[in-house]
Scaffold this motif. Structure first.
Motif, PDB file in Angstrom:
ATOM      1  N   UNK A  44       0.819  -1.218   0.000  1.00  0.00           N
ATOM      2  CA  UNK A  44       0.000   0.000   0.000  1.00  0.00           C
ATOM      3  C   UNK A  44       0.851   1.266   0.000  1.00  0.00           C
ATOM      4  N   UNK A  45       1.866   1.304   0.865  1.00  0.00           N
ATOM      5  CA  UNK A  45       2.624   2.541   1.071  1.00  0.00           C
ATOM      6  C   UNK A  45       3.436   3.003  -0.119  1.00  0.00           C
ATOM      7  N   UNK A  46       4.157   2.075  -0.775  1.00  0.00           N
ATOM      8  CA  UNK A  46       5.057   2.465  -1.865  1.00  0.00           C
ATOM      9  C   UNK A  46       4.291   3.046  -3.058  1.00  0.00           C
ATOM     10  N   UNK A  47       3.292   2.351  -3.626  1.00  0.00           N
ATOM     11  CA  UNK A  47       2.568   2.961  -4.749  1.00  0.00           C
ATOM     12  C   UNK A  47       1.797   4.224  -4.351  1.00  0.00           C
ATOM     13  N   UNK A  48       1.341   4.284  -3.092  1.00  0.00           N
ATOM     14  CA  UNK A  48       0.639   5.480  -2.630  1.00  0.00           C
ATOM     15  C   UNK A  48       1.567   6.685  -2.624  1.00  0.00           C
ATOM     16  N   UNK A  49       2.813   6.487  -2.223  1.00  0.00           N
ATOM     17  CA  UNK A  49       3.782   7.570  -2.223  1.00  0.00           C
ATOM     18  C   UNK A  49       4.046   8.075  -3.643  1.00  0.00           C
ATOM     19  N   UNK A  50       4.226   7.146  -4.573  1.00  0.00           N
ATOM     20  CA  UNK A  50       4.473   7.531  -5.963  1.00  0.00           C
ATOM     21  C   UNK A  50       3.283   8.285  -6.543  1.00  0.00           C
ATOM     22  N   UNK A  51       2.073   7.765  -6.333  1.00  0.00           N
ATOM     23  CA  UNK A  51       0.876   8.406  -6.859  1.00  0.00           C
ATOM     24  C   UNK A  51       0.674   9.793  -6.243  1.00  0.00           C
ATOM     25  N   UNK A  52       0.935   9.899  -4.940  1.00  0.00           N
ATOM     26  CA  UNK A  52       0.771  11.195  -4.262  1.00  0.00           C
ATOM     27  C   UNK A  52       1.767  12.209  -4.790  1.00  0.00           C
ATOM     28  N   UNK A  53       3.015  11.770  -5.018  1.00  0.00           N
ATOM     29  CA  UNK A  53       4.027  12.693  -5.520  1.00  0.00           C
ATOM     30  C   UNK A  53       3.679  13.156  -6.933  1.00  0.00           C
ATOM     31  N   UNK A  89       8.983   1.868 -12.821  1.00  0.00           N
ATOM     32  CA  UNK A  89       8.598   0.464 -12.924  1.00  0.00           C
ATOM     33  C   UNK A  89       8.763  -0.268 -11.608  1.00  0.00           C
ATOM     34  N   UNK A  90       9.800   0.115 -10.856  1.00  0.00           N
ATOM     35  CA  UNK A  90      10.044  -0.523  -9.560  1.00  0.00           C
ATOM     36  C   UNK A  90       8.898  -0.289  -8.599  1.00  0.00           C
ATOM     37  N   UNK A  91       8.212   0.852  -8.754  1.00  0.00           N
ATOM     38  CA  UNK A  91       7.082   1.163  -7.889  1.00  0.00           C
ATOM     39  C   UNK A  91       5.981   0.119  -8.034  1.00  0.00           C
ATOM     40  N   UNK A  92       5.861  -0.451  -9.226  1.00  0.00           N
ATOM     41  CA  UNK A  92       4.850  -1.484  -9.456  1.00  0.00           C
ATOM     42  C   UNK A  92       5.383  -2.872  -9.119  1.00  0.00           C
ATOM     43  N   UNK A  93       6.691  -3.057  -9.263  1.00  0.00           N
ATOM     44  CA  UNK A  93       7.299  -4.353  -8.957  1.00  0.00           C
ATOM     45  C   UNK A  93       7.224  -4.640  -7.457  1.00  0.00           C
ATOM     46  N   UNK A  94       7.497  -3.625  -6.645  1.00  0.00           N
ATOM     47  CA  UNK A  94       7.526  -3.808  -5.183  1.00  0.00           C
ATOM     48  C   UNK A  94       6.199  -4.322  -4.632  1.00  0.00           C
ATOM     49  N   UNK A  95       5.053  -3.672  -4.920  1.00  0.00           N
ATOM     50  CA  UNK A  95       3.798  -4.215  -4.385  1.00  0.00           C
ATOM     51  C   UNK A  95       3.436  -5.578  -4.968  1.00  0.00           C
TER      52      UNK A  95
END
Length: 222
Positions: free
Chosen positions: A84-93, A124-130
């Protein structure tokens, strides 16, 4: 006898205090119930507690399984932060950048081709992590009926370390490469700066949680 056994078990376990307390409370209830049953059968208090402890198993063996369970509980909590946290950070930024700065075409300095590759890689890493986090969550659920607690905890730990490592590397890469191209891009707007700082702090927090999980797994074989 029971209190001494629980104290020994407590010293052998490492992990989240709340989860650890729940496991010890569960063990305490089981031991006292067993001791009460022996007392009802005519055994003295001391013998009843001794037999209850013997039935429960050696502290070293019980701690091994409990430690694996602690690692799993801590690992699942970390995985949800990754998912939840990693993609949320990217989307928020990205959303903050659009609202407070605008399109990338407003940049005053040219963007090198190598930087575009880095940007695409880190995005791409933002999607790989979750995805790794979800695989770990679903995998542990599926494997819980096929692997013992120790091997299941190690499986979870490997995927957590992989996901956390990818996230930390991508954050460091994007910040370092952006600073090389044009350090002002790190300060597009106040919201973007605050969110970037929050992302870095989240990444470091995930590293700490992953290290704690690995520390817990290491004690399984101790």
């Amino acid at each position: 006898m029971i209190d001494e056994y629980l104290g020994d078990l407590d010293r052998r376990l490492h992990g989240c205090g709340r989860f650890k307390a729940d496991l010890l409370d569960e063990a305490r209830d089981g031991l006292h119930d067993a001791a009460d049953a022996y007392r009802a059968g005519g055994w003295s208090d001391e013998d009843a507690e001794r037999r209850a402890v013997a039935d429960f198993g050696p502290a070293a063996v019980v701690a091994r399984d409990y430690q694996a369970e602690l690692g799993m509980l801590s690992g699942v909590r970390t995985l949800w932060k990754l998912v939840i946290g990693v993609p949320l950070m990217q989307a928020s930024w990205d959303y903050a950048r659009i609202l407070t700065f605008g399109e990338w075409t407003k940049l005053s300095t040219p963007t090198p081709e190598w930087y575009k590759v880095v940007a695409h890689t880190t995005h791409g890493a933002v999607f790989v992590v979750p995805v790794i986090g979800l695989i770990a969550l679903l995998g542990t659920r599926w494997l819980s009926r096929r692997l013992d607690a120790v091997r299941l905890a190690r499986f979870c730990g490997v995927l957590i370390a992989l996901a956390v490592g990818i996230n930390l590397a991508s954050v460091g890469l994007v910040i370092g490469s952006t600073g090389l191209v044009d350090v002002s891009r790190l300060f597009l707007s106040v919201p973007c700066v605050l969110l970037m700082v929050a992302w870095v702090l989240l990444s470091l927090r995930l590293v700490v949680l992953a290290r704690r999980s690995w520390g817990g797994y290491a004690t399984i074989v101790a």
